[in-house]
Design a protein around this motif. Structure first.
Motif, mmCIF file in Angstrom:
data_model
loop_
_atom_site.group_PDB
_atom_site.id
_atom_site.type_symbol
_atom_site.label_atom_id
_atom_site.label_comp_id
_atom_site.label_asym_id
_atom_site.label_seq_id
_atom_site.Cartn_x
_atom_site.Cartn_y
_atom_site.Cartn_z
ATOM 1 N N GLU A 173 0.831 -1.207 0.000
ATOM 2 C CA GLU A 173 0.000 0.000 0.000
ATOM 3 C C GLU A 173 0.866 1.257 0.000
ATOM 4 O O GLU A 173 0.551 2.229 -0.688
ATOM 5 C CB GLU A 173 -0.932 0.000 1.213
ATOM 6 C CG GLU A 173 -2.053 -1.004 1.112
ATOM 7 C CD GLU A 173 -2.879 -1.112 2.380
ATOM 8 O OE1 GLU A 173 -2.508 -0.480 3.405
ATOM 9 O OE2 GLU A 173 -3.897 -1.825 2.359
ATOM 10 N N GLU A 183 3.935 1.530 -1.261
ATOM 11 C CA GLU A 183 4.511 1.643 -2.604
ATOM 12 C C GLU A 183 3.484 2.205 -3.581
ATOM 13 O O GLU A 183 3.806 3.061 -4.410
ATOM 14 C CB GLU A 183 5.003 0.287 -3.086
ATOM 15 C CG GLU A 183 6.241 -0.203 -2.388
ATOM 16 C CD GLU A 183 6.642 -1.598 -2.807
ATOM 17 O OE1 GLU A 183 6.051 -2.142 -3.783
ATOM 18 O OE2 GLU A 183 7.530 -2.168 -2.157
ATOM 19 N N GLU A 184 2.260 1.738 -3.487
ATOM 20 C CA GLU A 184 1.195 2.219 -4.373
ATOM 21 C C GLU A 184 0.928 3.703 -4.128
ATOM 22 O O GLU A 184 0.737 4.472 -5.072
ATOM 23 C CB GLU A 184 -0.082 1.408 -4.143
ATOM 24 C CG GLU A 184 -1.230 1.795 -5.053
ATOM 25 C CD GLU A 184 -0.945 1.539 -6.514
ATOM 26 O OE1 GLU A 184 -1.485 2.300 -7.344
ATOM 27 O OE2 GLU A 184 -0.195 0.606 -6.836
ATOM 28 N N ARG A 226 3.748 5.681 -5.682
ATOM 29 C CA ARG A 226 3.612 5.667 -7.143
ATOM 30 C C ARG A 226 2.558 6.671 -7.592
ATOM 31 O O ARG A 226 2.760 7.418 -8.559
ATOM 32 C CB ARG A 226 3.234 4.249 -7.582
ATOM 33 C CG ARG A 226 3.805 3.858 -8.901
ATOM 34 C CD ARG A 226 3.507 2.417 -9.292
ATOM 35 N NE ARG A 226 4.092 1.458 -8.360
ATOM 36 C CZ ARG A 226 3.423 0.482 -7.758
ATOM 37 N NH1 ARG A 226 2.153 0.314 -7.992
ATOM 38 N NH2 ARG A 226 4.019 -0.336 -6.924
ATOM 39 N N GLU A 227 1.443 6.698 -6.874
ATOM 40 C CA GLU A 227 0.361 7.631 -7.206
ATOM 41 C C GLU A 227 0.814 9.079 -6.998
ATOM 42 O O GLU A 227 0.509 9.950 -7.812
ATOM 43 C CB GLU A 227 -0.864 7.315 -6.343
ATOM 44 C CG GLU A 227 -2.082 8.155 -6.653
ATOM 45 C CD GLU A 227 -2.653 7.909 -8.038
ATOM 46 O OE1 GLU A 227 -3.395 8.784 -8.525
ATOM 47 O OE2 GLU A 227 -2.378 6.854 -8.645
#
Length: 81
Positions: free
Chosen positions: A48, A50-51, A54-55
């Motif tokens: 979560e 990392e996501e 990235r976002e």
């Protein structure tokens, strides 16, 4: 007085007693299950994170001005004047 003979023979398989040996099998199983659940929760948390990063990068890239994009470009625009 007779002295008693002591037979001192080293034990071949003298292993130290571990905590796992002392615990009840059910309790040990519960602890192992809890350990696996904690590992899964930690992995999920990392994914979560990392996501989310990235976002954030995607949104930052999307909102860059033309000047920022031009400054980051590897091309030397002065050559094309």
């Amino acid at each position: 007085m007779k002295k008693k003979k002591q037979n001192v023979q080293p034990k071949k398989e003298d292993k130290p007693v571990t905590l796992g040996d002392m615990l009840n099998a059910d309790l040990l199983k519960q602890l192992k299950d809890q350990k696996q659940q904690l590992k899964k929760a930690e992995e999920k948390k990392q994914l979560e994170e990392e996501e989310r990063k990235r976002e954030e990068r995607r949104l930052r890239e999307k909102n860059k001005s033309f000047e920022e994009l031009l400054n980051e470009s590897p091309m030397d625009w002065k050559k094309f004047k």
